[in-house]
Design an enzyme around this catalytic site. Structure first.
Site, PDB file in Angstrom:
ATOM      1  N   LEU A  47       0.879  -1.118   0.092  1.00  0.00           N
ATOM      2  CA  LEU A  47      -0.027  -0.071  -0.085  1.00  0.00           C
ATOM      3  C   LEU A  47       1.025   1.271  -0.097  1.00  0.00           C
ATOM      4  O   LEU A  47       1.880   1.249   0.826  1.00  0.00           O
ATOM      5  CB  LEU A  47      -0.843   0.023   1.275  1.00  0.00           C
ATOM      6  N   ASP A  48       0.475   2.307  -0.570  1.00  0.00           N
ATOM      7  CA  ASP A  48       1.325   3.533  -0.787  1.00  0.00           C
ATOM      8  C   ASP A  48       1.288   4.196   0.504  1.00  0.00           C
ATOM      9  O   ASP A  48       0.330   4.114   1.035  1.00  0.00           O
ATOM     10  CB  ASP A  48       0.930   4.523  -1.804  1.00  0.00           C
ATOM     11  N   PRO A  49       2.172   5.122   0.896  1.00  0.00           N
ATOM     12  CA  PRO A  49       2.111   5.903   1.841  1.00  0.00           C
ATOM     13  C   PRO A  49       0.751   6.558   2.055  1.00  0.00           C
ATOM     14  O   PRO A  49       0.149   6.711   3.166  1.00  0.00           O
ATOM     15  CB  PRO A  49       3.354   6.888   1.908  1.00  0.00           C
ATOM     16  N   ALA A  51      -2.041   5.583   0.948  1.00  0.00           N
ATOM     17  CA  ALA A  51      -3.329   5.085   0.976  1.00  0.00           C
ATOM     18  C   ALA A  51      -3.336   4.221   2.481  1.00  0.00           C
ATOM     19  O   ALA A  51      -2.278   3.995   3.252  1.00  0.00           O
ATOM     20  CB  ALA A  51      -3.085   3.671  -0.113  1.00  0.00           C
TER      21      ALA A  51
END
Length: 302
Positions: A47-49, A51
């Site tokens: 997961l991206d930061p 997200a």
């Protein structure tokens, strides 16, 4: 003075983490690992930061099942801001284009099915995909021109949720592995004769792991190193809930643990999908059958 390192322990199982916005998946993994003082850990599905949501954390023997966790369908809820495109296709990037057009709800709903099924998708330039051995985002940050090829991804369902205002639409997507929601938002905007980027992204499901069963980092770290932390640990076999179970004897269990094949009692049956072999309720191995023998694919030390 050097800080004394705490000993690492053999801890096996899954933590269904509700990752907050801010830390990267690797940082979140490290914090969970420290809570459990686990010798081995990994996560299923980055997961991206920016997200939030479901990030399955595998500890110990559960790390052997990360590929199976990542193969499951994923569900995301996301918000698209119309009228502005960015270098990263989210709020972190610089603005690259603007448009005065704002699509109305009927127009949005009318095109959603065009993204369902197997589609071609070009990943965001700022992604972890490797180009000539380098991460695409590293090249992009260095100012180099990055060209990524389209890849086939599977979208099971894309649905409209609501529009908080004329600049924003909220949607939900159920998709297969390798799908980039940022690319989906970018391409949806283009099809609607505008530009757009993701302003919110939350993952609510990864395979069998759901947001309803997830625990926050704050709650987990609040347990410290007390026994209460183990209440957040799901069994290793949780990731295998959709896989048929096969009961084996003690002798067969020992053979599988040694990497030996077993004669399949169901001779002349067609080869089966992977099965989970159990002995007296304990997971022994992930096995596959060719119709003649059963062979271990992953053996577990539980």
């Amino acid at each position: 003075m050097t800080r004394e390192k705490r000993p690492k322990h053999k801890v096996d199982g899954w933590v269904v983490l509700d990752k907050p916005v801010g830390p990267s998946s690797t940082q979140a993994l490290g914090r969970v690992r420290r809570v459990f003082e686990a010798a081995k850990a990994g996560h299923g599905g980055t997961l991206d930061p920016l997200a939030s949501g479901v990030l399955p954390i595998a500890l110990g023997e559960a790390t052997k099942l990360i590929p199976f966790a990542m193969d499951g369908a994923k569900t995301y809820e996301f918000a698209v801001r119309w009228g502005t495109a960015t270098t990263t296709d989210d709020t972190e990037g610089k603005v690259t284009a603007t448009s005065p057009h704002r699509p109305a709800e009927p127009a949005i709903r009318a095109v959603l099915t065009r993204f369902e099924g197997e589609i071609e998708q070009i990943p965001p330039v700022f992604s972890a995909i490797k180009v000539a051995g380098e991460r695409a985002y590293d090249l992009a940050r260095a100012g180099e021109e990055v060209t990524l090829e389209a890849r086939k991804v599977l979208i099971y369902k894309l649905e409209f949720l609501d529009s908080p205002d004329r600049d924003t639409a909220r949607l939900r997507v159920v998709c297969g592995k390798g799908t980039y929601v940022r690319s989906l938002a970018r391409d949806l905007a283009r099809l609607l004769d505008t530009v757009g980027h993701v302003v919110e992204l939350r993952r609510t499901r990864v395979g069998k792991f759901t947001a309803e069963s997830a625990i926050s980092l704050e709650t987990l770290e609040g347990f410290g190193h007390s026994p209460a932390r183990f209440g957040a640990l799901a069994p290793v076999e949780t990731a295998l809930d959709d896989i048929p179970a096969l009961a084996v004897t003690e002798e067969q269990a020992l053979a599988l643990k040694r990497g030996q094949a077993l004669r399949d009692p169901r001779i002349d049956r067609a080869p089966a999908d992977p099965m989970a072999a159990f002995h007296e309720g304990r997971l022994i191995a992930l096995v596959a059958s060719d119709g003649q023998t059963i062979r271990p694919m992953r053996v577990f030390n539980l």
